[in-house]
Design a protein around this motif. Sequence first.
Motif, PDB file in Angstrom:
ATOM      1  N   THR A  31      43.185  24.397  42.717  1.00 45.37           N
ATOM      2  CA  THR A  31      43.345  25.825  43.532  1.00 45.37           C
ATOM      3  C   THR A  31      44.952  25.439  44.140  1.00 45.37           C
ATOM      4  O   THR A  31      44.973  24.418  44.737  1.00 45.37           O
ATOM      5  N   ASP A  32      45.773  26.228  43.804  1.00 49.70           N
ATOM      6  CA  ASP A  32      47.145  26.050  44.052  1.00 49.70           C
ATOM      7  C   ASP A  32      47.473  26.733  45.204  1.00 49.70           C
ATOM      8  O   ASP A  32      46.966  27.210  45.899  1.00 49.70           O
ATOM      9  N   TYR A  33      49.022  26.959  45.372  1.00 51.28           N
ATOM     10  CA  TYR A  33      49.494  27.799  46.416  1.00 51.28           C
ATOM     11  C   TYR A  33      49.035  29.520  46.214  1.00 51.28           C
ATOM     12  O   TYR A  33      49.205  30.162  47.139  1.00 51.28           O
ATOM     13  N   ARG A  34      48.712  29.635  44.994  1.00 51.62           N
ATOM     14  CA  ARG A  34      47.929  31.055  44.918  1.00 51.62           C
ATOM     15  C   ARG A  34      46.726  31.336  45.337  1.00 51.62           C
ATOM     16  O   ARG A  34      46.307  32.451  45.525  1.00 51.62           O
ATOM     17  N   GLN A  35      46.033  30.180  45.663  1.00 55.25           N
ATOM     18  CA  GLN A  35      44.848  30.202  46.218  1.00 55.25           C
ATOM     19  C   GLN A  35      43.651  30.835  45.504  1.00 55.25           C
ATOM     20  O   GLN A  35      42.946  31.739  45.975  1.00 55.25           O
ATOM     21  N   GLU A  89      37.864  38.493  36.036  1.00 57.40           N
ATOM     22  CA  GLU A  89      39.166  37.826  36.695  1.00 57.40           C
ATOM     23  C   GLU A  89      40.032  39.081  37.042  1.00 57.40           C
ATOM     24  O   GLU A  89      40.693  39.274  38.072  1.00 57.40           O
ATOM     25  N   ARG A  90      40.261  39.709  35.873  1.00 57.30           N
ATOM     26  CA  ARG A  90      41.076  40.879  36.031  1.00 57.30           C
ATOM     27  C   ARG A  90      40.841  41.940  37.237  1.00 57.30           C
ATOM     28  O   ARG A  90      41.609  42.268  37.969  1.00 57.30           O
ATOM     29  N   LYS A  91      39.392  42.333  37.120  1.00 59.38           N
ATOM     30  CA  LYS A  91      39.169  43.375  38.225  1.00 59.38           C
ATOM     31  C   LYS A  91      39.151  42.745  39.582  1.00 59.38           C
ATOM     32  O   LYS A  91      39.527  43.506  40.607  1.00 59.38           O
ATOM     33  N   THR A  92      38.781  41.428  39.561  1.00 58.66           N
ATOM     34  CA  THR A  92      38.588  40.716  41.057  1.00 58.66           C
ATOM     35  C   THR A  92      40.162  40.594  41.696  1.00 58.66           C
ATOM     36  O   THR A  92      40.477  41.133  42.819  1.00 58.66           O
ATOM     37  N   LEU A  93      41.152  40.065  40.833  1.00 60.49           N
ATOM     38  CA  LEU A  93      42.520  40.094  41.113  1.00 60.49           C
ATOM     39  C   LEU A  93      43.142  41.307  41.523  1.00 60.49           C
ATOM     40  O   LEU A  93      44.027  41.538  42.309  1.00 60.49           O
ATOM     41  N   SER A  94      42.733  42.351  40.662  1.00 59.11           N
ATOM     42  CA  SER A  94      43.342  43.734  40.803  1.00 59.11           C
ATOM     43  C   SER A  94      42.979  44.418  42.308  1.00 59.11           C
ATOM     44  O   SER A  94      43.832  44.981  42.984  1.00 59.11           O
ATOM     45  N   GLU A  95      41.643  44.118  42.573  1.00 62.29           N
ATOM     46  CA  GLU A  95      41.236  44.346  43.869  1.00 62.29           C
ATOM     47  C   GLU A  95      42.012  43.735  44.988  1.00 62.29           C
ATOM     48  O   GLU A  95      42.300  44.317  46.058  1.00 62.29           O
ATOM     49  N   ILE A  96      42.357  42.554  44.733  1.00 58.41           N
ATOM     50  CA  ILE A  96      42.881  41.649  46.048  1.00 58.41           C
ATOM     51  C   ILE A  96      44.535  42.094  46.094  1.00 58.41           C
ATOM     52  O   ILE A  96      44.817  42.016  47.243  1.00 58.41           O
ATOM     53  N   ASP A  97      44.768  42.411  44.779  1.00 61.99           N
ATOM     54  CA  ASP A  97      46.174  42.754  44.923  1.00 61.99           C
ATOM     55  C   ASP A  97      46.849  44.037  45.715  1.00 61.99           C
ATOM     56  O   ASP A  97      47.690  44.236  46.134  1.00 61.99           O
ATOM     57  N   GLN A  98      45.675  44.733  45.762  1.00 64.51           N
ATOM     58  CA  GLN A  98      45.924  46.124  46.589  1.00 64.51           C
ATOM     59  C   GLN A  98      46.098  45.818  47.909  1.00 64.51           C
ATOM     60  O   GLN A  98      46.674  46.615  48.928  1.00 64.51           O
ATOM     61  N   HIS A  99      45.995  44.632  48.388  1.00 60.67           N
ATOM     62  CA  HIS A  99      46.143  44.475  49.979  1.00 60.67           C
ATOM     63  C   HIS A  99      47.114  43.243  50.149  1.00 60.67           C
ATOM     64  O   HIS A  99      47.153  42.709  51.055  1.00 60.67           O
ATOM     65  N   GLU A 100      47.921  43.017  49.194  1.00 66.48           N
ATOM     66  CA  GLU A 100      48.957  42.151  49.245  1.00 66.48           C
ATOM     67  C   GLU A 100      50.284  42.692  49.908  1.00 66.48           C
ATOM     68  O   GLU A 100      50.473  43.769  49.448  1.00 66.48           O
ATOM     69  N   LEU A 101      50.954  42.299  50.811  1.00 66.78           N
ATOM     70  CA  LEU A 101      52.148  42.704  51.133  1.00 66.78           C
ATOM     71  C   LEU A 101      53.250  42.641  50.110  1.00 66.78           C
ATOM     72  O   LEU A 101      54.031  43.697  49.794  1.00 66.78           O
ATOM     73  N   VAL A 102      53.180  41.589  49.424  1.00 71.88           N
ATOM     74  CA  VAL A 102      53.985  41.534  48.155  1.00 71.88           C
ATOM     75  C   VAL A 102      52.980  41.368  46.881  1.00 71.88           C
ATOM     76  O   VAL A 102      52.513  40.166  46.545  1.00 71.88           O
ATOM     77  N   PRO A 103      52.742  42.184  46.355  1.00 69.09           N
ATOM     78  CA  PRO A 103      51.481  42.083  45.085  1.00 69.09           C
ATOM     79  C   PRO A 103      52.058  41.263  43.976  1.00 69.09           C
ATOM     80  O   PRO A 103      53.257  40.997  43.680  1.00 69.09           O
ATOM     81  N   ARG A 104      50.858  40.714  43.184  1.00 72.37           N
ATOM     82  CA  ARG A 104      51.499  39.975  42.050  1.00 72.37           C
ATOM     83  C   ARG A 104      51.887  40.840  40.702  1.00 72.37           C
ATOM     84  O   ARG A 104      52.643  40.526  40.090  1.00 72.37           O
ATOM     85  N   GLY A 105      51.001  42.041  40.853  1.00 71.01           N
ATOM     86  CA  GLY A 105      51.423  42.963  39.780  1.00 71.01           C
ATOM     87  C   GLY A 105      50.627  42.730  38.549  1.00 71.01           C
ATOM     88  O   GLY A 105      49.884  41.408  38.377  1.00 71.01           O
ATOM     89  N   GLN A 106      50.382  43.583  37.721  1.00 69.76           N
ATOM     90  CA  GLN A 106      49.249  43.602  36.534  1.00 69.76           C
ATOM     91  C   GLN A 106      49.771  42.664  35.585  1.00 69.76           C
ATOM     92  O   GLN A 106      48.975  42.178  34.956  1.00 69.76           O
ATOM     93  N   THR A 107      50.864  42.501  35.121  1.00 77.21           N
ATOM     94  CA  THR A 107      51.377  41.374  34.347  1.00 77.21           C
ATOM     95  C   THR A 107      50.817  39.847  34.596  1.00 77.21           C
ATOM     96  O   THR A 107      50.600  39.154  33.892  1.00 77.21           O
ATOM     97  N   TYR A 108      51.225  39.650  35.815  1.00 80.98           N
ATOM     98  CA  TYR A 108      50.839  38.493  36.560  1.00 80.98           C
ATOM     99  C   TYR A 108      49.394  38.177  36.641  1.00 80.98           C
ATOM    100  O   TYR A 108      48.690  37.158  36.079  1.00 80.98           O
ATOM    101  N   ILE A 109      48.533  39.381  36.828  1.00 78.57           N
ATOM    102  CA  ILE A 109      46.971  39.254  37.037  1.00 78.57           C
ATOM    103  C   ILE A 109      46.596  38.907  35.416  1.00 78.57           C
ATOM    104  O   ILE A 109      45.787  38.071  35.402  1.00 78.57           O
ATOM    105  N   GLU A 110      47.088  39.789  34.505  1.00 74.70           N
ATOM    106  CA  GLU A 110      46.679  39.663  33.158  1.00 74.70           C
ATOM    107  C   GLU A 110      46.836  38.016  32.542  1.00 74.70           C
ATOM    108  O   GLU A 110      46.078  37.552  32.142  1.00 74.70           O
ATOM    109  N   GLY A 111      47.863  37.439  32.935  1.00 76.67           N
ATOM    110  CA  GLY A 111      48.163  36.253  32.761  1.00 76.67           C
ATOM    111  C   GLY A 111      47.307  35.234  33.368  1.00 76.67           C
ATOM    112  O   GLY A 111      46.824  34.303  32.380  1.00 76.67           O
TER     113      GLY A 111
END
Length: 302
Positions: A31-35, A89-111
């Motif tokens: 678990t790093d800075y990306r939590q 993982e893709r679905k979970t992170l996509s849901e979380i990303d909707q509530h980020e002030l600065v989102p990861r983006g789908q490419t980062y999530i897929e990685g």
Amino acid sequence: MITKLLANEFVIPLIIGFGFGILTRLYLLQTDYRQYPTHPHGKIIHVSLGVIASALGAVAVPSLLKEDYTAITFLSLAAQQFRDVRNMERKTLSEIDQHELVPRGQTYIEGIAMVFEGRNYLVILSALVTTFATVLFAWWGGVLVGLLSLVLARFLKSGKSLSHIVEVVPAELRVEGKDLYVGDIYIMNVGLQDGQQTIRERGMGFILRPKNLNANVTISHPGQRQAILHDAATILGVYTDEGEPSLTPMVKRDLKTGRLGVFLLPLVRDAEKARVVIENVPILESAIRMPKEAPVNAKGGS
């Protein structure tokens, strides 16, 4: 009962292979800075899957040596389950990303999703080769190969970062009229006086210079650019809120040279720290482009 069990020729190889498989997964779990994965439930999920992957890799060797080829069926089923892990993982992170002030983006999530799937396959490989080495060379051979598998896991744990392909240089942040520039790269229009003042007081600018043609094309990928903004916002914080478009961090490209202008509004205004953060942003596998490898560019380009 225990004596009879230990008398089985495959018990020691199974124990050693299973153990090193689990050690590999624990080593890769961080678990790093990306939590992510979160603690404790996210880790429990991935450790449990690692135990299953380790068991499958260890059991495969005795099954194949006894010509029980149903082990191949179990491995194929495991591959399907781990693909489902990637989808989860893709679905979970996509849901979380909707509530980020600065989102990861789908490419980062897929990685990230790809990494979690791949690490389970690495656990299977570690358990399989360790068990096989123990069968061939006794316990010391299994331990040696198990340690080598941990070294391999360390090598594959993380990929390259932006520092390998770009030079990150601090740049002057200018507001000319309503136009915001990082160096000579236009970023956006800032119409509100309050927004302009906030940018002057708290903003920072950087220019990313690609080192070659491959880097030029790679950093132009929108997903790679979004990863820069997300990591910077995660580590340094971000001085913005919902509904503040003029205070949104942004990356723009100089179309003539391929350079990137990075505009940040961090809570921690430290230029050196921000430069290091940008240099350590991972190069996303889905964003990597290698035009220099094309036959048409083989003898030219830079």
